[in-house]
Design a protein around this motif. Sequence first.
Motif, PDB file in Angstrom:
ATOM      1  N   SER A 167     -36.493  69.824  57.573  1.00  0.00           N
ATOM      2  CA  SER A 167     -36.791  70.543  56.338  1.00  0.00           C
ATOM      3  C   SER A 167     -37.106  69.554  55.223  1.00  0.00           C
ATOM      4  N   LEU A 168     -37.510  70.103  54.103  1.00  0.00           N
ATOM      5  CA  LEU A 168     -37.624  69.298  52.887  1.00  0.00           C
ATOM      6  C   LEU A 168     -36.200  68.887  52.506  1.00  0.00           C
ATOM      7  N   PRO A 169     -35.975  67.652  52.093  1.00  0.00           N
ATOM      8  CA  PRO A 169     -34.614  67.266  51.729  1.00  0.00           C
ATOM      9  C   PRO A 169     -34.031  68.206  50.672  1.00  0.00           C
ATOM     10  N   PRO A 170     -32.820  68.688  50.889  1.00  0.00           N
ATOM     11  CA  PRO A 170     -32.235  69.649  49.953  1.00  0.00           C
ATOM     12  C   PRO A 170     -32.035  69.094  48.548  1.00  0.00           C
ATOM     13  N   GLN A 171     -31.945  67.769  48.401  1.00  0.00           N
ATOM     14  CA  GLN A 171     -31.814  67.191  47.065  1.00  0.00           C
ATOM     15  C   GLN A 171     -33.048  67.491  46.217  1.00  0.00           C
ATOM     16  N   VAL A 172     -34.215  67.525  46.846  1.00  0.00           N
ATOM     17  CA  VAL A 172     -35.454  67.863  46.140  1.00  0.00           C
ATOM     18  C   VAL A 172     -35.372  69.299  45.646  1.00  0.00           C
ATOM     19  N   LEU A 173     -34.954  70.198  46.534  1.00  0.00           N
ATOM     20  CA  LEU A 173     -34.852  71.612  46.167  1.00  0.00           C
ATOM     21  C   LEU A 173     -33.768  71.842  45.123  1.00  0.00           C
ATOM     22  N   ALA A 174     -32.636  71.165  45.256  1.00  0.00           N
ATOM     23  CA  ALA A 174     -31.544  71.346  44.289  1.00  0.00           C
ATOM     24  C   ALA A 174     -31.980  70.904  42.894  1.00  0.00           C
ATOM     25  N   ALA A 175     -32.622  69.750  42.793  1.00  0.00           N
ATOM     26  CA  ALA A 175     -33.098  69.275  41.490  1.00  0.00           C
ATOM     27  C   ALA A 175     -34.155  70.222  40.933  1.00  0.00           C
ATOM     28  N   THR A 176     -35.004  70.743  41.797  1.00  0.00           N
ATOM     29  CA  THR A 176     -36.034  71.694  41.369  1.00  0.00           C
ATOM     30  C   THR A 176     -35.405  72.955  40.797  1.00  0.00           C
ATOM     31  N   VAL A 177     -34.383  73.478  41.476  1.00  0.00           N
ATOM     32  CA  VAL A 177     -33.717  74.701  41.020  1.00  0.00           C
ATOM     33  C   VAL A 177     -33.001  74.465  39.689  1.00  0.00           C
ATOM     34  N   VAL A 178     -32.443  73.281  39.489  1.00  0.00           N
ATOM     35  CA  VAL A 178     -31.807  72.959  38.207  1.00  0.00           C
ATOM     36  C   VAL A 178     -32.839  73.043  37.082  1.00  0.00           C
ATOM     37  N   LEU A 179     -33.987  72.394  37.267  1.00  0.00           N
ATOM     38  CA  LEU A 179     -35.028  72.420  36.240  1.00  0.00           C
ATOM     39  C   LEU A 179     -35.582  73.832  36.036  1.00  0.00           C
ATOM     40  N   GLN A 180     -35.751  74.563  37.126  1.00  0.00           N
ATOM     41  CA  GLN A 180     -36.227  75.939  37.038  1.00  0.00           C
ATOM     42  C   GLN A 180     -35.277  76.785  36.201  1.00  0.00           C
ATOM     43  N   SER A 181     -33.988  76.653  36.461  1.00  0.00           N
ATOM     44  CA  SER A 181     -32.988  77.434  35.717  1.00  0.00           C
ATOM     45  C   SER A 181     -32.989  77.061  34.240  1.00  0.00           C
ATOM     46  N   MET A 182     -33.089  75.781  33.956  1.00  0.00           N
ATOM     47  CA  MET A 182     -33.080  75.326  32.562  1.00  0.00           C
ATOM     48  C   MET A 182     -34.281  75.843  31.778  1.00  0.00           C
ATOM     49  N   GLN A 183     -35.412  76.002  32.463  1.00  0.00           N
ATOM     50  CA  GLN A 183     -36.624  76.411  31.765  1.00  0.00           C
ATOM     51  C   GLN A 183     -36.964  77.884  31.968  1.00  0.00           C
ATOM     52  N   GLY A 184     -36.188  78.583  32.779  1.00  0.00           N
ATOM     53  CA  GLY A 184     -36.396  80.017  32.964  1.00  0.00           C
ATOM     54  C   GLY A 184     -37.731  80.367  33.585  1.00  0.00           C
ATOM     55  N   LEU A 185     -38.133  79.617  34.603  1.00  0.00           N
ATOM     56  CA  LEU A 185     -39.442  79.820  35.215  1.00  0.00           C
ATOM     57  C   LEU A 185     -39.358  80.616  36.505  1.00  0.00           C
ATOM     58  N   SER A 186     -40.449  81.279  36.839  1.00  0.00           N
ATOM     59  CA  SER A 186     -40.557  81.948  38.135  1.00  0.00           C
ATOM     60  C   SER A 186     -40.719  80.884  39.219  1.00  0.00           C
ATOM     61  N   ASP A 187     -40.609  81.292  40.469  1.00  0.00           N
ATOM     62  CA  ASP A 187     -40.809  80.340  41.564  1.00  0.00           C
ATOM     63  C   ASP A 187     -42.222  79.765  41.530  1.00  0.00           C
ATOM     64  N   PHE A 188     -43.207  80.607  41.294  1.00  0.00           N
ATOM     65  CA  PHE A 188     -44.593  80.124  41.235  1.00  0.00           C
ATOM     66  C   PHE A 188     -44.783  79.126  40.096  1.00  0.00           C
ATOM     67  N   GLN A 189     -44.281  79.456  38.913  1.00  0.00           N
ATOM     68  CA  GLN A 189     -44.404  78.547  37.764  1.00  0.00           C
ATOM     69  C   GLN A 189     -43.682  77.222  38.029  1.00  0.00           C
ATOM     70  N   THR A 190     -42.539  77.314  38.687  1.00  0.00           N
ATOM     71  CA  THR A 190     -41.764  76.118  38.999  1.00  0.00           C
ATOM     72  C   THR A 190     -42.552  75.172  39.893  1.00  0.00           C
ATOM     73  N   VAL A 191     -43.153  75.704  40.927  1.00  0.00           N
ATOM     74  CA  VAL A 191     -43.928  74.856  41.839  1.00  0.00           C
ATOM     75  C   VAL A 191     -45.158  74.290  41.137  1.00  0.00           C
ATOM     76  N   GLN A 192     -45.743  75.046  40.218  1.00  0.00           N
ATOM     77  CA  GLN A 192     -46.875  74.512  39.450  1.00  0.00           C
ATOM     78  C   GLN A 192     -46.433  73.318  38.606  1.00  0.00           C
ATOM     79  N   GLU A 193     -45.267  73.414  37.977  1.00  0.00           N
ATOM     80  CA  GLU A 193     -44.739  72.286  37.208  1.00  0.00           C
ATOM     81  C   GLU A 193     -44.495  71.087  38.121  1.00  0.00           C
ATOM     82  N   LEU A 194     -43.925  71.358  39.285  1.00  0.00           N
ATOM     83  CA  LEU A 194     -43.622  70.289  40.224  1.00  0.00           C
ATOM     84  C   LEU A 194     -44.887  69.595  40.732  1.00  0.00           C
ATOM     85  N   ARG A 195     -45.948  70.345  40.853  1.00  0.00           N
ATOM     86  CA  ARG A 195     -47.216  69.769  41.321  1.00  0.00           C
ATOM     87  C   ARG A 195     -47.944  68.971  40.242  1.00  0.00           C
TER      88      ARG A 195
END
Length: 129
Positions: free
Chosen positions: A56-84
């Motif tokens: 799988s993708l390392p869970p540390q990547v996903l955990a850090a992503t979810v932290v930033l997503q929660s802080m910024q109140g983004l949808s999953d799609f918006q979150t991945v756009q930021e990550l890209r």
Amino acid sequence: MQGEWAGEMVGPDAWETCRELIPAESVFAFLAEHREALFPPSMFADMYPSSNGRPSLPPQVLAATVVLQSMQGLSDFQTVQELRCDLRWKAACGLGLYDMAFDPSLLTYFRRLRRSSPKRRGPPPPRRS
């Protein structure tokens, strides 16, 4: 199967390449510097009990992503756009400069796995009405 980093970055490490562009006191710099200590692989071992299948993708990547997503109140799609597209997100989450991230549905799956063993990782986040 729980993924681990083994030279899988796409392009140079975003943090190593762009650290001078990211404010040192920002959450992005904090996550880039402390992601491994905050989210050690052992924290997620029970989420990936099988050694079968593709890593799988390392869970540390996903955990850090979810932290930033929660802080910024983004949808999953918006979150991945930021990550890209945002160097700060790539650095904080441990991606390479040219990494295109992952499909947004992976965030839903990760949250579902996280809730599967709450005593190991703490209580699940409150449900939104």
